[in-house]
Write an enzyme that holds these catalytic residues in place. Structure first.
Site, short mmCIF file in Angstrom:
data_model
loop_
_atom_site.label_atom_id
_atom_site.label_comp_id
_atom_site.label_asym_id
_atom_site.label_seq_id
_atom_site.Cartn_x
_atom_site.Cartn_y
_atom_site.Cartn_z
N LYS A 65 39.29 42.16 46.35
CA LYS A 65 39.96 43.68 45.53
C LYS A 65 40.12 43.43 44.25
O LYS A 65 39.89 44.14 43.48
CB LYS A 65 41.28 43.92 46.36
CG LYS A 65 41.01 44.18 47.97
CD LYS A 65 42.29 44.67 48.71
CE LYS A 65 43.46 43.84 48.85
NZ LYS A 65 42.67 42.49 49.57
N THR A 66 40.79 42.21 44.01
CA THR A 66 41.10 41.93 42.55
C THR A 66 39.76 41.78 41.92
O THR A 66 39.91 41.76 40.50
CB THR A 66 42.08 40.61 42.62
OG1 THR A 66 43.20 40.84 43.52
CG2 THR A 66 42.53 40.03 41.12
N ASP A 110 48.12 45.95 42.09
CA ASP A 110 47.96 45.09 43.05
C ASP A 110 49.09 45.49 43.96
O ASP A 110 50.24 45.91 43.71
CB ASP A 110 48.25 43.69 42.72
CG ASP A 110 47.57 42.93 43.89
OD1 ASP A 110 46.78 43.28 44.67
OD2 ASP A 110 47.46 41.69 43.92
N THR A 159 46.80 45.95 50.97
CA THR A 159 46.52 45.16 52.32
C THR A 159 46.85 46.38 53.34
O THR A 159 46.63 45.97 54.70
CB THR A 159 47.21 43.75 52.55
OG1 THR A 159 48.46 43.99 52.28
CG2 THR A 159 46.50 42.88 51.69
N ARG A 218 38.25 33.98 49.74
CA ARG A 218 39.38 33.14 49.19
C ARG A 218 39.54 31.82 50.05
O ARG A 218 39.63 30.46 49.62
CB ARG A 218 40.61 33.88 49.04
CG ARG A 218 41.54 32.85 48.27
CD ARG A 218 42.82 33.45 48.23
NE ARG A 218 42.63 34.59 47.36
CZ ARG A 218 43.55 35.62 47.00
NH1 ARG A 218 44.55 35.80 48.25
NH2 ARG A 218 43.17 36.54 46.30
P1 ADP Z 1 41.85 40.04 47.14
O1 ADP Z 1 42.45 40.68 45.91
O2 ADP Z 1 41.25 41.09 48.05
O3 ADP Z 1 43.01 39.23 47.67
P2 ADP Z 1 40.44 38.27 45.33
O4 ADP Z 1 39.63 39.19 44.52
O5 ADP Z 1 41.42 37.71 44.41
O6 ADP Z 1 41.06 38.86 46.89
O7 ADP Z 1 39.38 37.29 45.93
C1 ADP Z 1 39.51 35.83 46.05
C2 ADP Z 1 38.77 34.96 45.65
O8 ADP Z 1 37.66 34.96 46.44
C3 ADP Z 1 37.97 35.23 44.14
O9 ADP Z 1 38.94 34.45 43.38
C4 ADP Z 1 36.66 34.94 44.07
O10 ADP Z 1 36.50 33.58 43.81
C5 ADP Z 1 36.22 34.92 45.84
N1 ADP Z 1 35.42 36.26 45.89
C6 ADP Z 1 36.00 37.53 46.32
N2 ADP Z 1 35.17 38.39 46.48
C7 ADP Z 1 33.98 37.84 46.04
C8 ADP Z 1 32.62 38.19 46.13
N3 ADP Z 1 32.20 39.51 46.51
N4 ADP Z 1 31.61 37.46 45.73
C9 ADP Z 1 32.08 35.86 45.17
N5 ADP Z 1 33.33 35.73 45.48
C10 ADP Z 1 34.04 36.36 45.72
#
Ligand code: ADP
Length: 341
Positions: A65-66, A110, A159, A218
């Site tokens: 998401k981030t 977020d 989430t 992650r």
């Molecule tokens: P969320 O915000 O959903 O908790 P993040 O966007 O922070 O998750 O993702 C966590 C980590 O996973 C990122 O720092 C990145 O390294 C990896 N990641 C997430 N999505 C992808 C993707 N589509 N392709 C490659 N790496 C990804």
């Protein structure tokens, strides 16, 4: 053994997270349908010279998401401001961000489900008409003044989309759900990131790590870091399949990627609740765990993996789960069939 944190990020991880996080949309792997829709929205906004519509991303932690929220503004060539619903406790906290917006820039909030009602309501006219209403004075002398804002894009991440109020949800032009990644997609992420770390990684070792990270990029990154440390400390630094297996076994991660907390959850249902059905509150109390941790971080993957089902009377283990835990399943009962989600 303490659970490997999904949400918490240490200093070292923050620095490495930056290194591993895709910088552009074309660096992102998986989520192809979401990706295609976002790409079209960006392209259309660019061609019309308009501001991109507001987008909401929901899904379990660590799925990107981030990452989406950071690559989109880069793709559009606009500024990004990052805030969190957990710290925006009053409209004035949001005011700083809204008044700092440039034309077309992105505000990422977020954990948007954690915004208090007053802040949420303050956000409605900002999202809809790019203006805010500020109350001046109190009582009979109170006046409302309208303040125009620069047109902007709000990107929300949660989430718990179920906790968002309908008026807030409806103000997003796009609502995108991120699902768990396939093993092939995760293997590609692991392979690319091993190259960024400059560590030699065998193809079958990438698949081994990918199949043990609960469908979550992650966790793939966290597991890769640990396997890299293990390979450096106990071996010659090269990651082979055996090295990956040994390293992950040492963290208590089993062949389906479940960690000690996942197994504790399953074993609590098995031993204390006779395989279920059991309510999440009762399971959480028995495990001495937070309900939110179970419902946000533990259950989504176990449901998705078909190890647990939800029934009208609570969570219940599946035949597949009994097999995974190495115990025999009870004779079929009259419990209604559960649904996977
Ligand atoms: P969320 O915000 O959903 O908790 P993040 O966007 O922070 O998750 O993702 C966590 C980590 O996973 C990122 O720092 C990145 O390294 C990896 N990641 C997430 N999505 C992808 C993707 N589509 N392709 C490659 N790496 C990804």
């Amino acid at each position: 053994m303490p659970r490997e944190p999904i949400l918490q990020r240490t200093e070292r991880e923050t620095e490495e997270d930056r290194q591993l996080r895709p910088q552009l949309m074309r660096d992102m792997i998986g989520q192809r349908e979401v990706f295609a829709r976002v790409e079209i929205a960006i392209d259309a906004a660019r061609k019309r010279g308009e501001v991109l519509g507001h987008i909401l991303f929901d899904g379990p932690p660590g799925l990107g998401k981030t990452t989406f929220a950071t690559v989109i503004p880069r793709e559009m060539g606009v500024d990004l401001q990052i805030a969190s619903g957990a710290v925006l406790q009053a409209p004035k906290d949001l005011l700083v961000y809204l008044t700092n917006l440039q034309e077309g820039s992105v505000l990422f909030i977020d954990e948007i489900h954690r915004l208090p009602k007053a802040v949420e309501e303050f956000l409605y006219p900002a999202m809809e008409d790019f203006r805010i209403d500020i109350a001046l004075g109190e009582g009979v002398n109170a006046r409302m003044i309208n303040m125009p804002l620069k047109p902007f894009t709000l990107i929300g991440a949660t989430t718990r989309s179920g906790l968002l109020s309908a008026p807030l949800r409806d103000r997003f032009m796009m609502r995108e759900h991120l699902d768990f990644y396939s093993i092939a997609e995760l293997a590609e992420i692991v392979t690319r990131n091993a190259a960024k770390f400059r560590v030699p990684l065998a193809e079958d070792a990438a698949l081994e790590i990918a199949s043990r990270c609960r469908g979550t990029p992650r966790l793939a990154n966290n597991r890769l870091r640990w396997v890299r440390d293990y390979a450096t400390s106990r071996h010659d630094g090269r990651i082979t399949r055996t090295v990956a297996q040994q390293a992950l076994a040492m963290q208590g991660i089993d062949d389906r990627g479940l960690d000690p907390q996942d197994r504790k959850y399953l074993e609590t249902i098995l031993r204390v609740f006779d395989g279920g059905p059991a309510g999440v509150e009762a399971i959480a109390h028995t495990m001495n765990a937070a309900i939110d941790t179970l419902s946000d971080e533990v259950e989504p993957f176990l449901l998705r993996a078909g190890l647990v089902v939800r029934t009208p009377r609570g969570r219940k283990l599946t035949a597949d789960c009994y097999e995974h835990l190495g115990v025999s399943a009870p004779a079929a009962d009259n419990e209604p069939q559960g649904e996977l989600f």
